[in-house]
Motif scaffolding. Structure first.
Motif, short mmCIF file in Angstrom:
data_model
loop_
_atom_site.label_atom_id
_atom_site.label_comp_id
_atom_site.label_asym_id
_atom_site.label_seq_id
_atom_site.Cartn_x
_atom_site.Cartn_y
_atom_site.Cartn_z
N LYS A 197 0.85 -1.19 0.00
CA LYS A 197 0.00 0.00 0.00
C LYS A 197 0.88 1.23 0.00
N ASP A 198 0.40 2.30 -0.63
CA ASP A 198 1.17 3.54 -0.63
C ASP A 198 0.82 4.36 0.60
N LEU A 199 1.46 5.53 0.72
CA LEU A 199 1.29 6.34 1.94
C LEU A 199 -0.12 6.88 2.11
N LEU A 200 -0.88 6.96 1.03
CA LEU A 200 -2.24 7.50 1.13
C LEU A 200 -3.20 6.51 1.77
N VAL A 201 -2.87 5.23 1.75
CA VAL A 201 -3.73 4.19 2.34
C VAL A 201 -3.40 4.09 3.82
N ARG A 202 -4.37 4.46 4.67
CA ARG A 202 -4.11 4.54 6.10
C ARG A 202 -4.62 3.32 6.87
N ILE A 203 -5.28 2.40 6.22
CA ILE A 203 -5.82 1.21 6.89
C ILE A 203 -5.16 -0.04 6.32
N HIS A 204 -4.76 -0.94 7.22
CA HIS A 204 -4.22 -2.24 6.80
C HIS A 204 -5.37 -3.24 6.78
N GLN A 205 -5.66 -3.77 5.61
CA GLN A 205 -6.71 -4.78 5.45
C GLN A 205 -6.09 -6.03 4.84
N CYS A 206 -6.04 -7.08 5.62
CA CYS A 206 -5.39 -8.31 5.18
C CYS A 206 -6.39 -9.22 4.46
N PRO A 207 -6.14 -9.58 3.20
CA PRO A 207 -7.06 -10.45 2.47
C PRO A 207 -7.00 -11.90 2.94
N THR A 208 -5.96 -12.26 3.69
CA THR A 208 -5.79 -13.66 4.13
C THR A 208 -6.53 -13.94 5.44
N CYS A 209 -6.23 -13.12 6.46
CA CYS A 209 -6.83 -13.39 7.78
C CYS A 209 -7.95 -12.41 8.13
N GLY A 210 -8.13 -11.37 7.33
CA GLY A 210 -9.21 -10.43 7.56
C GLY A 210 -8.90 -9.33 8.55
N LEU A 211 -7.66 -9.19 8.99
CA LEU A 211 -7.30 -8.14 9.95
C LEU A 211 -7.56 -6.76 9.34
N ASP A 212 -8.27 -5.93 10.10
CA ASP A 212 -8.57 -4.56 9.67
C ASP A 212 -8.11 -3.63 10.78
N ILE A 213 -7.02 -2.88 10.51
CA ILE A 213 -6.39 -2.10 11.58
C ILE A 213 -5.67 -0.90 10.98
N ASP A 214 -5.48 0.15 11.76
CA ASP A 214 -4.72 1.31 11.30
C ASP A 214 -3.33 0.86 10.88
N ARG A 215 -2.85 1.37 9.76
CA ARG A 215 -1.57 0.92 9.21
C ARG A 215 -0.40 1.22 10.15
N ASP A 216 -0.46 2.34 10.88
CA ASP A 216 0.64 2.69 11.78
C ASP A 216 0.64 1.79 13.02
N VAL A 217 -0.54 1.44 13.51
CA VAL A 217 -0.63 0.52 14.64
C VAL A 217 -0.15 -0.86 14.21
N ASN A 218 -0.51 -1.27 13.00
CA ASN A 218 -0.04 -2.55 12.47
C ASN A 218 1.49 -2.57 12.43
N ALA A 219 2.09 -1.47 11.97
CA ALA A 219 3.55 -1.38 11.92
C ALA A 219 4.15 -1.43 13.32
N ALA A 220 3.53 -0.73 14.28
CA ALA A 220 4.04 -0.71 15.65
C ALA A 220 4.02 -2.10 16.27
N ILE A 221 2.99 -2.89 15.97
CA ILE A 221 2.91 -4.26 16.49
C ILE A 221 4.04 -5.10 15.91
N ASN A 222 4.29 -4.95 14.60
CA ASN A 222 5.40 -5.68 13.98
C ASN A 222 6.74 -5.28 14.58
N ILE A 223 6.90 -3.99 14.86
CA ILE A 223 8.13 -3.49 15.47
C ILE A 223 8.31 -4.10 16.86
N LEU A 224 7.23 -4.17 17.64
CA LEU A 224 7.30 -4.78 18.97
C LEU A 224 7.70 -6.24 18.87
N GLN A 225 7.11 -6.97 17.95
CA GLN A 225 7.41 -8.39 17.80
C GLN A 225 8.88 -8.61 17.44
N ARG A 226 9.42 -7.76 16.58
CA ARG A 226 10.84 -7.88 16.22
C ARG A 226 11.74 -7.55 17.42
#
Length: 362
Positions: free
Chosen positions: A324-353
């Motif tokens: 997704k480009d910078l204009l898309v602010r929502i993360h929508q996963c076609p596989t598991c159906g997760l619907d979440i703010d893109r920045d929060v999604n990134a923060a969760i990934n950062i925490l996991q790493r």
């Protein structure tokens, strides 16, 4: 580093301003010497060359006997660092300084005897100056004293070295943080910290003041006054930014034992001319510095993780990359159906790493 207010007497203030003038003059002449040497003879002059000529400089210019040797050495060190920044493409070619661009001096070898319990600091060649120390500090640990005239006030910055590091706490609360431009920070808990955009809010008035300055006659008192007012306005914006970053970093450190953030290459990102102003205003690097030293003092941890795909990777664990480009602010996963703010999604990934790095460190 600690910053305290200074209240120099009128005579001391005149000595400090006189020192600024002579240091600026020396900086400009040292710069001219480097430029002339290279243009006429193809020879580059370095810090050591100019530092070794300081005794001769003082004999040729008797007024410099009133300036402490550490202060003069620091002037040459600043010039040398300016060339280093230029050759490493972090800044433009060093420029000659006017009196508005040289407003601080540095003593690089402080002594415990410089400080007294009466709240004063001894500045060699200046005298003992009243200092408003709003918090206790270990005078024996202070290594560098920097005196600065800023926004019409005097300050002293004390750089100190301490061997004591707080023992690491057990990790009970951890968070990942994603740095952004719309919001300064999004956390893995779904919290957002605003980006006040101080520079953008003041840009209109700053441009107006710049236009007024450009219309003033060079060398006139009105031009000097206008330049001082413009500098004060820029200082005010910088102070607003620093204050906000301190509050954000303190809020995070009070709540979390472990904070994970992206290891962003801000220098490279600043090459994007469309984002450079916004990135500079957000001051991600300064925020990381504040978090780092506050974590160390509190026995907490700050971990920087690789930034690749943190916004694209689905944080639910399905492993899907959702481009997704910078204009898309929502993360929508076609596989598991997760619907979440893109920045929060990134923060969760950062925490996991970050947690994975802690586990591997064992």
């Amino acid at each position: 580093m600690l910053r305290f207010r200074l209240e120099p007497a009128k005579e001391q203030e005149q000595k400090l301003l006189h020192t600024f003038r002579l240091c600026r003059k020396m900086y400009n002449q040292a710069l001219e010497e480097r430029i002339t040497s290279y243009r006429q003879h193809g020879v580059s002059i370095h810090y050591t060359d100019q530092q070794n000529r300081l005794p001769a400089w003082k004999r040729e210019h008797p007024e410099y006997k009133d300036i402490h040797s550490q202060v003069l050495q620091n002037v040459l060190q600043r010039l040398d660092q300016a060339f280093v920044n230029f050759f490493e493409k972090r800044a433009g070619f060093p420029s000659f300084k006017d009196k508005f661009c040289f407003r601080s001096i540095t003593y690089s070898q402080a002594r415990p005897s410089y400080f007294r319990e009466d709240g004063s600091v001894f500045l060699p060649k200046i005298g003992r100056v009243k200092m408003i120390a709003h918090q206790p500090f270990d005078a024996a640990s202070v290594k560098i004293i920097n005196v600065k005239f800023h926004d019409g006030r005097w300050y002293v910055n004390l750089t100190y070295v301490t061997e004591a590091v707080a023992p690491l706490r057990e990790i009970q609360n951890a968070a990942g943080i994603d740095l952004g431009l719309l919001s300064l920070i999004a956390t893995s808990d779904g919290e957002f910290f605003e980006n006040p955009q101080w520079l953008q809010k003041s840009e209109k008035s700053l441009k107006r003041m710049q236009r007024q300055l450009s219309r003033k006659k060079k060398g006139s008192k009105n031009r000097e006054k206008a330049k001082h007012e413009l500098q004060g306005a820029h200082d005010h914006v910088a102070n607003q930014r620093k204050d906000h970053l301190h509050k954000v970093s303190r809020s995070l450190m009070d709540r979390y034992d472990l904070i994970c953030m992206e290891d962003l290459q801000v220098k490279g990102m600043m090459k994007n001319h469309r984002l450079v102003k916004s990135i500079a205003n957000a001051s991600w690097g300064k925020l990381a510095t504040y978090l780092e030293y506050k974590a160390k003092n509190a026995g907490k941890q700050l971990i920087k993780v690789p930034p690749h795909h943190t916004s694209q990777l689905c944080s639910a664990g399905c492993g899907t990359l959702v481009k997704k480009d910078l204009l898309v602010r929502i993360h929508q996963c076609p596989t598991c159906g997760l619907d979440i703010d893109r920045d929060v999604n990134a923060a969760i990934n950062i925490l996991q790493r970050g947690l994975e790095i802690v586990r591997q460190a064992g």
